[in-house]
Design a protein around this motif. Structure first.
Motif, short mmCIF file in Angstrom:
data_model
loop_
_atom_site.label_atom_id
_atom_site.label_comp_id
_atom_site.label_asym_id
_atom_site.label_seq_id
_atom_site.Cartn_x
_atom_site.Cartn_y
_atom_site.Cartn_z
N THR A 170 0.84 -1.18 0.00
CA THR A 170 0.00 0.00 0.00
C THR A 170 0.88 1.23 0.00
O THR A 170 2.09 1.17 0.24
CB THR A 170 -0.92 0.04 1.23
N ASP A 171 0.25 2.37 -0.24
CA ASP A 171 0.97 3.64 -0.23
C ASP A 171 0.83 4.36 1.11
O ASP A 171 1.07 5.56 1.21
CB ASP A 171 0.43 4.55 -1.35
N VAL A 172 0.42 3.62 2.14
CA VAL A 172 0.18 4.24 3.44
C VAL A 172 1.50 4.71 4.05
O VAL A 172 2.48 3.98 4.06
CB VAL A 172 -0.51 3.25 4.39
N ALA A 173 1.49 5.93 4.55
CA ALA A 173 2.67 6.44 5.25
C ALA A 173 2.44 6.32 6.75
O ALA A 173 1.31 6.29 7.24
CB ALA A 173 2.89 7.90 4.89
N ALA A 174 3.53 6.23 7.50
CA ALA A 174 3.42 6.16 8.95
C ALA A 174 2.69 7.40 9.46
O ALA A 174 2.84 8.50 8.94
CB ALA A 174 4.80 6.04 9.57
N GLY A 175 1.90 7.19 10.51
CA GLY A 175 1.03 8.26 10.99
C GLY A 175 1.76 9.34 11.78
O GLY A 175 2.60 9.05 12.63
N THR A 176 1.41 10.58 11.50
CA THR A 176 1.93 11.72 12.27
C THR A 176 0.82 12.70 12.59
O THR A 176 1.05 13.71 13.24
CB THR A 176 3.03 12.46 11.47
N GLN A 238 -7.99 8.46 4.48
CA GLN A 238 -6.80 8.43 5.33
C GLN A 238 -6.85 9.43 6.50
O GLN A 238 -6.50 9.08 7.62
CB GLN A 238 -5.56 8.64 4.48
N PRO A 239 -7.29 10.68 6.29
CA PRO A 239 -7.36 11.59 7.44
C PRO A 239 -8.30 11.10 8.54
O PRO A 239 -8.02 11.30 9.74
CB PRO A 239 -7.87 12.89 6.82
N LEU A 240 -9.40 10.45 8.17
CA LEU A 240 -10.32 9.93 9.16
C LEU A 240 -9.71 8.76 9.93
O LEU A 240 -9.95 8.59 11.12
CB LEU A 240 -11.61 9.47 8.48
N LEU A 241 -8.91 7.97 9.24
CA LEU A 241 -8.23 6.87 9.92
C LEU A 241 -7.12 7.40 10.81
O LEU A 241 -6.96 6.96 11.96
CB LEU A 241 -7.65 5.90 8.88
N ALA A 242 -6.34 8.33 10.30
CA ALA A 242 -5.21 8.87 11.06
C ALA A 242 -5.67 9.62 12.30
O ALA A 242 -4.98 9.62 13.33
CB ALA A 242 -4.38 9.78 10.17
N GLY A 243 -6.83 10.26 12.23
CA GLY A 243 -7.29 11.06 13.35
C GLY A 243 -8.05 10.31 14.40
O GLY A 243 -8.44 10.88 15.43
N ALA A 244 -8.30 9.00 14.20
CA ALA A 244 -9.10 8.21 15.13
C ALA A 244 -8.24 7.67 16.27
O ALA A 244 -7.06 7.34 16.08
CB ALA A 244 -9.77 7.06 14.40
N ALA A 245 -8.84 7.56 17.44
CA ALA A 245 -8.16 6.92 18.56
C ALA A 245 -8.25 5.40 18.45
O ALA A 245 -7.34 4.68 18.89
CB ALA A 245 -8.78 7.39 19.88
N VAL A 246 -9.33 4.89 17.85
CA VAL A 246 -9.54 3.45 17.67
C VAL A 246 -10.10 3.22 16.27
O VAL A 246 -10.99 3.95 15.82
CB VAL A 246 -10.52 2.88 18.72
#
Length: 341
Positions: A170-176, A238-246
């Motif tokens: 995938t093209d997913v980058a590590a979360g920041t 991706q922003p919705l996934l990155a911003g979630a706690a769970v």
């Protein structure tokens, strides 16, 4: 001029196409994408394409009983005949160094019969039926689009030894990105039954201190509490996934890869798939302490404790499954295999 590589792309879903494009774009060897493509896909391809006739079931074809070593071989299907003939003709004319097959036991066997080396994708799950094992044996190389840590322990040693573990392609980058505390993102993909509005509303009501956002198809009607949003299909989730706690969702490669790249607490509800693709993957996630795995959608009263349980997971466990640069590594490995052919 170097011998080209052919890359056969299964046309079920969009995931095979997306990773084929990413890998072909990263390869140095000329790569022809081969499959049944629409006009938009052909325009977006990074290089040459070979568009094959569709082999989907049609009136007049006779499914019959597949031969013991084949998954799909209907009789009297003109599309399948034209598809096989075009692939064989391309191999005869192009003299490829390698045919990458993602995925098809029949395409792998056809290539081997045409004297072309094969690198066959091997998906997760217990694929120990005769067609899979025969294709694995016929291929020169196997490619696993998942990390070795998620391998099913029951996989035969000889299959493991032939496998290049590419990791999640995938093209997913590590979360920041900043994380909203006590927020849940639920993901329902294309291949499953989707969510149930009544069950989602009940879960949100049982956790009033949490904000729930749901991506993907949801059926049914329910009065939605203020802390629940049903977003449907989202162009860039991706922003919705990155911003979630769970994160909550199935055990498809896409969501598991996102959870790993973002090192997110993950409540995994594997969906039924052939060969236990999601259930066995989820089992390994649980064994690694990388996710909380649930056999079905929980009762509303269970959600407060489950969300706390997810937050208690060590994020390093699922984060360890993320391998940056997986696409480039696979492309380089395929280049090496092709040049050595």
């Amino acid at each position: 001029m170097p011998q080209p590589v052919g890359y056969y792309v299964h046309h079920h879903g969009i995931g095979h196409w997306r990773r084929a494009v990413a890998v072909a774009r990263a390869m140095a060897t000329p790569c022809t994408l081969i499959g049944t493509f629409n006009a938009a896909q052909q325009a977006a391809a990074p290089g040459a394409t070979l568009n094959l006739a569709d082999d989907a079931p049609v009136p007049g074809a006779t499914p019959g009983v597949p031969p013991p070593l084949l998954h799909y071989a209907p009789l009297r299907h003109s599309g399948l005949r034209r598809r096989s003939a075009a692939l064989a003709a391309w191999m005869g004319e192009a003299d490829p160094a390698l045919l990458v097959v993602d995925v098809s036991a029949e395409a792998a066997l056809l290539a081997r019969l045409c004297s072309v080396p094969v690198a066959l994708f091997r998906l997760a799950g217990r694929r120990d039926d005769p067609p899979h094992l025969h294709a694995f044996a016929a291929a020169q190389h196997l490619v696993a689009p998942f990390p070795a840590a998620l391998e099913d322990p029951a996989t035969p040693d000889w299959v493991v030894e032939k496998t290049f573990y590419a990791g999640f392609l995938t093209d997913v980058a590590a979360g920041t990105a900043p994380v909203a505390e006590r927020s849940v993102t639920v993901v329902f993909g294309q291949g499953g039954t989707g969510g149930d509005a009544v069950a989602l509303a009940a879960a949100a009501r049982a956790t009033p201190g949490w904000r729930w956002r749901v991506i993907g198809p949801v059926s049914g009607d329910a009065a939605l509490p203020a802390n629940l949003e049903l977003l449907g299909w989202v162009a860039d989730p991706q922003p919705l996934l990155a911003g979630a706690a769970v994160l909550v969702g199935g055990a498809g490669d896409g969501l598991v890869a996102e959870a790993a790249a973002l090192a997110k607490p993950f409540l995994c509800l594997p969906e039924p798939r052939p060969f236990g693709e999601q259930t066995l993957k989820a089992q390994r996630l649980a064994e690694l302490g990388a996710a909380c795995v649930l056999p079905e959608w929980p009762a509303a009263a269970d959600w407060p404790g489950l969300l706390d349980r997810a937050l208690a997971l060590d994020p390093a466990r699922i984060g360890a499954l993320h391998a940056p640069g997986a696409v480039g590594r696979l492309a380089g490995w395929l280049d090496g295999v092709a040049s050595a052919a």
